[in-house]
Design a protein around this motif. Structure first.
Motif, PDB file in Angstrom:
ATOM      1  N   PRO A   1       0.838  -0.606   9.457  1.00 24.05           N
ATOM      2  CA  PRO A   1      -0.386  -0.008   8.917  1.00 24.05           C
ATOM      3  C   PRO A   1      -0.129   1.271   8.110  1.00 24.05           C
ATOM      4  O   PRO A   1      -0.881   1.596   7.203  1.00 24.05           O
ATOM      5  N   ASP A   2       0.946   1.989   8.421  1.00 27.55           N
ATOM      6  CA  ASP A   2       1.244   3.252   7.751  1.00 27.55           C
ATOM      7  C   ASP A   2       2.074   3.096   6.481  1.00 27.55           C
ATOM      8  O   ASP A   2       2.324   4.085   5.790  1.00 27.55           O
ATOM      9  N   ASP A   3       2.494   1.870   6.141  1.00 25.49           N
ATOM     10  CA  ASP A   3       3.296   1.655   4.934  1.00 25.49           C
ATOM     11  C   ASP A   3       2.509   2.030   3.685  1.00 25.49           C
ATOM     12  O   ASP A   3       1.281   1.891   3.629  1.00 25.49           O
ATOM     13  N   ASN A   4       3.213   2.470   2.675  1.00 24.87           N
ATOM     14  CA  ASN A   4       2.624   2.820   1.392  1.00 24.87           C
ATOM     15  C   ASN A   4       2.185   1.554   0.656  1.00 24.87           C
ATOM     16  O   ASN A   4       2.919   0.570   0.623  1.00 24.87           O
ATOM     17  N   VAL A   5       1.005   1.591   0.050  1.00 31.08           N
ATOM     18  CA  VAL A   5       0.456   0.427  -0.649  1.00 31.08           C
ATOM     19  C   VAL A   5       1.351   0.007  -1.813  1.00 31.08           C
ATOM     20  O   VAL A   5       1.593  -1.180  -2.020  1.00 31.08           O
ATOM     21  N   GLY A   6       1.852   0.967  -2.582  1.00 30.97           N
ATOM     22  CA  GLY A   6       2.716   0.644  -3.716  1.00 30.97           C
ATOM     23  C   GLY A   6       3.983  -0.061  -3.279  1.00 30.97           C
ATOM     24  O   GLY A   6       4.426  -1.034  -3.912  1.00 30.97           O
ATOM     25  N   ASP A   7       4.585   0.420  -2.199  1.00 36.68           N
ATOM     26  CA  ASP A   7       5.797  -0.221  -1.675  1.00 36.68           C
ATOM     27  C   ASP A   7       5.495  -1.639  -1.198  1.00 36.68           C
ATOM     28  O   ASP A   7       6.280  -2.566  -1.417  1.00 36.68           O
ATOM     29  N   ALA A   8       4.352  -1.810  -0.549  1.00 34.82           N
ATOM     30  CA  ALA A   8       3.958  -3.142  -0.066  1.00 34.82           C
ATOM     31  C   ALA A   8       3.766  -4.095  -1.237  1.00 34.82           C
ATOM     32  O   ALA A   8       4.215  -5.249  -1.200  1.00 34.82           O
ATOM     33  N   MET A   9       3.112  -3.626  -2.282  1.00 34.14           N
ATOM     34  CA  MET A   9       2.881  -4.447  -3.459  1.00 34.14           C
ATOM     35  C   MET A   9       4.215  -4.892  -4.056  1.00 34.14           C
ATOM     36  O   MET A   9       4.393  -6.068  -4.396  1.00 34.14           O
ATOM     37  N   ALA A  10       5.155  -3.977  -4.169  1.00 32.70           N
ATOM     38  CA  ALA A  10       6.471  -4.294  -4.731  1.00 32.70           C
ATOM     39  C   ALA A  10       7.195  -5.336  -3.893  1.00 32.70           C
ATOM     40  O   ALA A  10       7.824  -6.254  -4.437  1.00 32.70           O
TER      41      ALA A  10
ATOM     42  N   THR B   1      -9.936   0.746  -3.090  1.00 31.74           N
ATOM     43  CA  THR B   1      -9.559   1.427  -4.321  1.00 31.74           C
ATOM     44  C   THR B   1      -8.916   2.774  -4.026  1.00 31.74           C
ATOM     45  O   THR B   1      -7.955   3.174  -4.681  1.00 31.74           O
ATOM     46  N   LEU B   2      -9.446   3.471  -3.050  1.00 30.40           N
ATOM     47  CA  LEU B   2      -8.947   4.804  -2.723  1.00 30.40           C
ATOM     48  C   LEU B   2      -7.796   4.774  -1.725  1.00 30.40           C
ATOM     49  O   LEU B   2      -7.178   5.805  -1.475  1.00 30.40           O
ATOM     50  N   GLY B   3      -7.497   3.623  -1.159  1.00 31.63           N
ATOM     51  CA  GLY B   3      -6.498   3.524  -0.102  1.00 31.63           C
ATOM     52  C   GLY B   3      -5.088   3.796  -0.577  1.00 31.63           C
ATOM     53  O   GLY B   3      -4.705   3.427  -1.677  1.00 31.63           O
ATOM     54  N   SER B   4      -4.325   4.439   0.279  1.00 33.70           N
ATOM     55  CA  SER B   4      -2.927   4.695  -0.041  1.00 33.70           C
ATOM     56  C   SER B   4      -1.986   4.098   0.996  1.00 33.70           C
ATOM     57  O   SER B   4      -0.791   4.041   0.783  1.00 33.70           O
ATOM     58  N   THR B   5      -2.546   3.667   2.120  1.00 35.20           N
ATOM     59  CA  THR B   5      -1.714   3.013   3.125  1.00 35.20           C
ATOM     60  C   THR B   5      -2.177   1.567   3.291  1.00 35.20           C
ATOM     61  O   THR B   5      -3.295   1.210   2.913  1.00 35.20           O
ATOM     62  N   VAL B   6      -1.328   0.766   3.863  1.00 37.81           N
ATOM     63  CA  VAL B   6      -1.662  -0.629   4.113  1.00 37.81           C
ATOM     64  C   VAL B   6      -2.922  -0.726   4.978  1.00 37.81           C
ATOM     65  O   VAL B   6      -3.783  -1.575   4.742  1.00 37.81           O
ATOM     66  N   ALA B   7      -3.058   0.155   5.951  1.00 40.25           N
ATOM     67  CA  ALA B   7      -4.245   0.138   6.817  1.00 40.25           C
ATOM     68  C   ALA B   7      -5.528   0.333   6.025  1.00 40.25           C
ATOM     69  O   ALA B   7      -6.575  -0.206   6.383  1.00 40.25           O
TER      70      ALA B   7
END
Length: 151
Positions: A10-19, A83-89
């Motif tokens: 849940p704490d992972d970065n959204v950008g990293d997850a997308m990649a 839209t505003l989220g920065s973490t996977v959670a």
């Protein structure tokens, strides 16, 4: 079922997850907590919301009264959160539909269809054990329908 599953915290970065999703060529993966319990599913659809234009809820003004459609407001709030989220959670779908390791392929296919999802985390008593996708179900159907060959 696939047992080599891409997982997110849940704490992972959204950008990293997308990649990672793009790199592996998949469109979704389970989100697990520190106890290996599935707490959500992250899909490319959840991530694409960050790049879309927000649609403000429809408001109807009638005889001086302002009415907002409840479903539109709920949808707007969910899109805004993503839209505003920065973490996977922030962007994941919580409380995903799951299947047990002892359930039949028919049960998994039914859940995939009824809940309109493309994959289901397979969850045992110790947490995530794998993931089953629509392709896995089709592969099993084809395997079962293949004619037996004489040896």
């Amino acid at each position: 079922m696939t047992t080599d599953v891409l997982l997110f915290s849940p704490d992972d970065n959204v950008g990293d997850a997308m990649a990672q999703l793009v790199e592996r060529g998949i469109d979704g993966a389970p989100v697990v907590n520190s106890d290996n319990q599935v707490v959500g599913m992250l899909s490319t659809g959840d991530l694409i919301v960050q790049e879309t234009e927000l649609h403000v809820p429809t408001i109807i003004s009638l005889f001086g009264a302002t009415l907002e459609l409840p479903s539109a407001h709920k949808h707007f709030e969910e899109d805004l959160r993503k839209t505003l989220g920065s973490t996977v959670a922030d962007v994941m779908q919580p409380d995903p539909i799951t299947v047990g390791p002892d359930e039949t392929i028919e049960a998994a296919a039914t859940k995939l269809h009824d809940h309109e999802v493309s994959r289901l985390p397979v969850v045992g008593h110790l947490g995530l054990v794998g993931i089953i996708s629509r392709v896995d179900v089709l592969r099993e159907i084809l395997r079962d329908e293949a004619p037996a060959t004489d040896a």
